[in-house]
Design a protein around this motif. Structure first.
Motif, PDB file in Angstrom:
ATOM      1  N   MET A   1      22.789  14.142  -6.417  1.00 11.73           N
ATOM      2  CA  MET A   1      22.485  14.471  -5.019  1.00 11.73           C
ATOM      3  C   MET A   1      21.173  15.246  -4.921  1.00 11.73           C
ATOM      4  O   MET A   1      20.340  14.991  -4.048  1.00 11.73           O
ATOM      5  CB  MET A   1      23.632  15.284  -4.416  1.00 11.73           C
ATOM      6  CG  MET A   1      24.887  14.483  -4.156  1.00 11.73           C
ATOM      7  SD  MET A   1      26.257  15.503  -3.524  1.00 11.73           S
ATOM      8  CE  MET A   1      25.578  16.041  -1.959  1.00 11.73           C
ATOM      9  N   LEU A   2      20.972  16.182  -5.849  1.00 15.15           N
ATOM     10  CA  LEU A   2      19.745  16.973  -5.838  1.00 15.15           C
ATOM     11  C   LEU A   2      18.539  16.110  -6.185  1.00 15.15           C
ATOM     12  O   LEU A   2      17.473  16.238  -5.576  1.00 15.15           O
ATOM     13  CB  LEU A   2      19.872  18.140  -6.819  1.00 15.15           C
ATOM     14  CG  LEU A   2      18.730  19.158  -6.835  1.00 15.15           C
ATOM     15  CD1 LEU A   2      18.513  19.759  -5.447  1.00 15.15           C
ATOM     16  CD2 LEU A   2      19.008  20.272  -7.829  1.00 15.15           C
ATOM     17  N   LEU A   3      18.706  15.204  -7.158  1.00 22.92           N
ATOM     18  CA  LEU A   3      17.622  14.287  -7.510  1.00 22.92           C
ATOM     19  C   LEU A   3      17.228  13.416  -6.316  1.00 22.92           C
ATOM     20  O   LEU A   3      16.045  13.197  -6.054  1.00 22.92           O
ATOM     21  CB  LEU A   3      18.052  13.390  -8.683  1.00 22.92           C
ATOM     22  CG  LEU A   3      17.923  13.972 -10.087  1.00 22.92           C
ATOM     23  CD1 LEU A   3      18.588  13.057 -11.106  1.00 22.92           C
ATOM     24  CD2 LEU A   3      16.457  14.188 -10.454  1.00 22.92           C
ATOM     25  N   GLY A   4      18.237  12.922  -5.597  1.00 20.10           N
ATOM     26  CA  GLY A   4      17.960  12.102  -4.418  1.00 20.10           C
ATOM     27  C   GLY A   4      17.185  12.881  -3.365  1.00 20.10           C
ATOM     28  O   GLY A   4      16.259  12.349  -2.740  1.00 20.10           O
ATOM     29  N   ARG A   5      17.543  14.130  -3.187  1.00 21.46           N
ATOM     30  CA  ARG A   5      16.847  14.975  -2.207  1.00 21.46           C
ATOM     31  C   ARG A   5      15.393  15.207  -2.619  1.00 21.46           C
ATOM     32  O   ARG A   5      14.481  15.154  -1.793  1.00 21.46           O
ATOM     33  CB  ARG A   5      17.582  16.298  -2.086  1.00 21.46           C
ATOM     34  CG  ARG A   5      17.054  17.215  -0.999  1.00 21.46           C
ATOM     35  CD  ARG A   5      17.940  18.451  -0.886  1.00 21.46           C
ATOM     36  NE  ARG A   5      17.387  19.425   0.019  1.00 21.46           N
ATOM     37  CZ  ARG A   5      17.900  20.635   0.210  1.00 21.46           C
ATOM     38  NH1 ARG A   5      18.996  20.988  -0.440  1.00 21.46           N
ATOM     39  NH2 ARG A   5      17.340  21.486   1.048  1.00 21.46           N
ATOM     40  N   MET A   6      15.172  15.435  -3.921  1.00 18.57           N
ATOM     41  CA  MET A   6      13.819  15.686  -4.417  1.00 18.57           C
ATOM     42  C   MET A   6      12.949  14.427  -4.326  1.00 18.57           C
ATOM     43  O   MET A   6      11.767  14.506  -3.973  1.00 18.57           O
ATOM     44  CB  MET A   6      13.884  16.171  -5.868  1.00 18.57           C
ATOM     45  CG  MET A   6      14.430  17.588  -6.008  1.00 18.57           C
ATOM     46  SD  MET A   6      14.621  18.046  -7.738  1.00 18.57           S
ATOM     47  CE  MET A   6      14.850  19.828  -7.579  1.00 18.57           C
ATOM     48  N   ARG A   7      13.530  13.286  -4.644  1.00 24.67           N
ATOM     49  CA  ARG A   7      12.778  12.026  -4.520  1.00 24.67           C
ATOM     50  C   ARG A   7      12.392  11.781  -3.068  1.00 24.67           C
ATOM     51  O   ARG A   7      11.287  11.328  -2.769  1.00 24.67           O
ATOM     52  CB  ARG A   7      13.625  10.866  -5.057  1.00 24.67           C
ATOM     53  CG  ARG A   7      13.780  10.880  -6.573  1.00 24.67           C
ATOM     54  CD  ARG A   7      14.814   9.871  -7.021  1.00 24.67           C
ATOM     55  NE  ARG A   7      15.010   9.923  -8.464  1.00 24.67           N
ATOM     56  CZ  ARG A   7      16.156   9.697  -9.080  1.00 24.67           C
ATOM     57  NH1 ARG A   7      17.249   9.411  -8.353  1.00 24.67           N
ATOM     58  NH2 ARG A   7      16.251   9.755 -10.388  1.00 24.67           N
TER      59      ARG A   7
END
Length: 222
Positions: A168-174
């Motif tokens: 979820m955090l990776l998706g937000r950063m991307r």
């Protein structure tokens, strides 16, 4: 008088040589033209991206036209962190860094194990038990194996529990990167590890581009 004539002749020859050199230069795109083409057409003027290293490997005009030039280049792109991502990484819970580190060590063991296994199998003449024995006796693998075995027992539960939060955090950063530079494709540039989104990272590329000579100078063909 003779000296004056010789001096004038020398100056004229130098002038002709300079004109010829400039003409030759204009018949192929400069490094500046190439960099500008990459920044505008590949990076789309993204403020987070810049060319760090650049090398022209090869180049030649197209057979049908001296106004079209094929150029092979090697270059490195630096990606600076989006402001929002830098803040997210600074506030990131330790458990997300922990899973990232554990998975890296897990994969490192697997890579080393498979590489050594292939090497030993090629030299074993079919002695599979001998290969297994050598693998178990390898000192570096032995140290790594203890952690690997312990992690493997809890890998699925651990990854599903904390991995979902990491994804979820990776998706937000991307998403933050794409919003910062909506016209830029981050294919090949997007960081893979969570912590890399908070730091400047570099990626190297090699590519061939087509340049066209226009009234405004050399431009990258789209």
């Amino acid at each position: 008088m003779k000296n004056i004539i010789n001096a004038m002749a020398l100056k004229r020859a130098m002038g002709i040589s300079l004109i010829a050199a400039l003409a030759a230069c204009s018949n192929s795109p400069s490094n500046g033209d190439l960099k500008e083409g990459i920044v505008k057409n590949i990076l789309h003027d993204c403020s987070l991206l810049s060319i760090d290293e650049f090398e022209k490997i090869n180049g030649m005009p197209e057979a049908q036209s001296d106004r079209v030039y094929q150029v092979q280049v090697a270059y490195t792109i630096e990606l600076e962190p989006a402001k929002e991502n830098k803040i997210l990484v600074e506030k990131m819970p330790d458990r997300l860094l922990e899973i990232s580190d554990m998975i890296d060590r897990y994969r490192a063991y697997q890579d080393k194990y498979h590489a050594l296994n292939e090497k030993l199998e090629a030299e074993s003449n079919g002695d599979h038990m001998g290969v297994l024995k050598k693998l178990n006796q390898d000192p570096e693998l032995s140290v790594m194996k203890k952690e690997h075995d312990a992690f493997e027992k809890i890998y699925h539960q651990y990854y599903l529990y904390k991995g979902d939060e990491a994804q979820m955090l990776l998706g937000r950063m991307r998403g933050n990167l794409r919003r910062a530079c909506p016209e830029t494709s981050f294919s090949g540039l997007m960081p893979e590890k969570i912590e890399d989104f908070g730091a400047t990272v570099s990626k190297s590329f090699e590519a061939t581009f087509t340049m066209r000579k226009t009234d405004n100078g050399w431009q990258m063909a789209r």
